[in-house]
Design a protein around this motif. Structure first.
Motif, PDB file in Angstrom:
ATOM      1  N   UNK A 193      -6.685  41.641  50.079  1.00 33.18           N
ATOM      2  CA  UNK A 193      -6.156  41.471  49.220  1.00 33.18           C
ATOM      3  C   UNK A 193      -5.559  39.538  49.053  1.00 33.18           C
ATOM      4  N   UNK A 194      -5.189  39.306  50.658  1.00 35.35           N
ATOM      5  CA  UNK A 194      -4.635  38.171  50.823  1.00 35.35           C
ATOM      6  C   UNK A 194      -5.500  37.348  49.997  1.00 35.35           C
ATOM      7  N   UNK A 195      -6.714  37.021  50.149  1.00 31.01           N
ATOM      8  CA  UNK A 195      -7.508  36.447  49.322  1.00 31.01           C
ATOM      9  C   UNK A 195      -7.636  36.256  47.306  1.00 31.01           C
ATOM     10  N   UNK A 196      -7.361  37.167  47.146  1.00 28.62           N
ATOM     11  CA  UNK A 196      -6.883  37.682  45.860  1.00 28.62           C
ATOM     12  C   UNK A 196      -5.836  36.756  45.609  1.00 28.62           C
ATOM     13  N   UNK A 197      -4.611  37.386  46.210  1.00 30.27           N
ATOM     14  CA  UNK A 197      -3.255  36.519  46.358  1.00 30.27           C
ATOM     15  C   UNK A 197      -3.654  35.180  46.719  1.00 30.27           C
ATOM     16  N   UNK A 198      -4.187  34.483  47.075  1.00 26.32           N
ATOM     17  CA  UNK A 198      -4.231  32.826  47.376  1.00 26.32           C
ATOM     18  C   UNK A 198      -5.795  32.568  46.003  1.00 26.32           C
ATOM     19  N   UNK A 199      -6.234  33.531  45.359  1.00 19.20           N
ATOM     20  CA  UNK A 199      -7.038  33.141  44.012  1.00 19.20           C
ATOM     21  C   UNK A 199      -6.387  32.544  42.971  1.00 19.20           C
ATOM     22  N   UNK A 200      -5.590  33.284  42.620  1.00 16.57           N
ATOM     23  CA  UNK A 200      -4.311  34.035  41.970  1.00 16.57           C
ATOM     24  C   UNK A 200      -3.842  32.700  41.960  1.00 16.57           C
ATOM     25  N   UNK A 201      -3.094  32.630  42.710  1.00 20.05           N
ATOM     26  CA  UNK A 201      -2.212  31.502  42.849  1.00 20.05           C
ATOM     27  C   UNK A 201      -2.522  30.275  42.322  1.00 20.05           C
ATOM     28  N   UNK A 202      -3.306  30.064  43.329  1.00 19.28           N
ATOM     29  CA  UNK A 202      -4.460  28.744  43.357  1.00 19.28           C
ATOM     30  C   UNK A 202      -4.564  28.458  41.370  1.00 19.28           C
ATOM     31  N   UNK A 203      -4.916  29.330  41.106  1.00 17.51           N
ATOM     32  CA  UNK A 203      -5.067  29.713  39.415  1.00 17.51           C
ATOM     33  C   UNK A 203      -4.497  29.039  38.598  1.00 17.51           C
ATOM     34  N   UNK A 204      -3.166  30.127  38.681  1.00 17.78           N
ATOM     35  CA  UNK A 204      -1.857  29.590  38.280  1.00 17.78           C
ATOM     36  C   UNK A 204      -1.326  28.225  38.317  1.00 17.78           C
TER      37      UNK A 204
ATOM     38  N   UNK B 167      -0.561  19.431  46.696  1.00 20.54           N
ATOM     39  CA  UNK B 167       0.224  20.561  46.957  1.00 20.54           C
ATOM     40  C   UNK B 167      -0.254  21.652  46.399  1.00 20.54           C
ATOM     41  N   UNK B 168      -1.196  22.127  45.749  1.00 20.61           N
ATOM     42  CA  UNK B 168      -0.845  22.990  45.123  1.00 20.61           C
ATOM     43  C   UNK B 168      -1.951  24.304  46.289  1.00 20.61           C
ATOM     44  N   UNK B 169      -2.675  23.788  47.191  1.00 19.67           N
ATOM     45  CA  UNK B 169      -3.787  24.558  47.805  1.00 19.67           C
ATOM     46  C   UNK B 169      -3.168  25.026  48.633  1.00 19.67           C
TER      47      UNK B 169
END
Length: 68
Positions: free
Chosen positions: A28-39, A57-59
């Motif tokens: 779930x943490x990885x998915x949230x990270x990827x979603x935030x990164x993509x947006x 600064x996105x990452x």
């Protein structure tokens, strides 16, 4: 022949349950990270500037979204 009693079985199932719960939390943490990164990556430089961010600064922002 190996000997296994009820306590050992309970311990094994308990460890397995904790492992699966930890794996689900990490996913779930990885998915949230990827979603935030993509947006954030999809925003223009101007939109990022409006948010007070630079593309570099996105990452860090995505990591902090998961940490909180």
């Amino acid at each position: 022949m190996a000997y296994m009693n009820a306590t050992t079985t309970t311990t094994i199932f308990s460890r397995l349950q904790h492992f699966l719960a930890d794996t689900a939390t990490r996913y779930r943490s990885y998915r949230l990270y990827r979603e935030t990164l993509n947006e954030l990556s999809g925003l223009s430089d101007r939109e990022l500037a409006d948010l007070g961010l630079h593309r570099s600064q996105i990452r860090d922002v995505a990591r902090s979204a998961v940490a909180h």
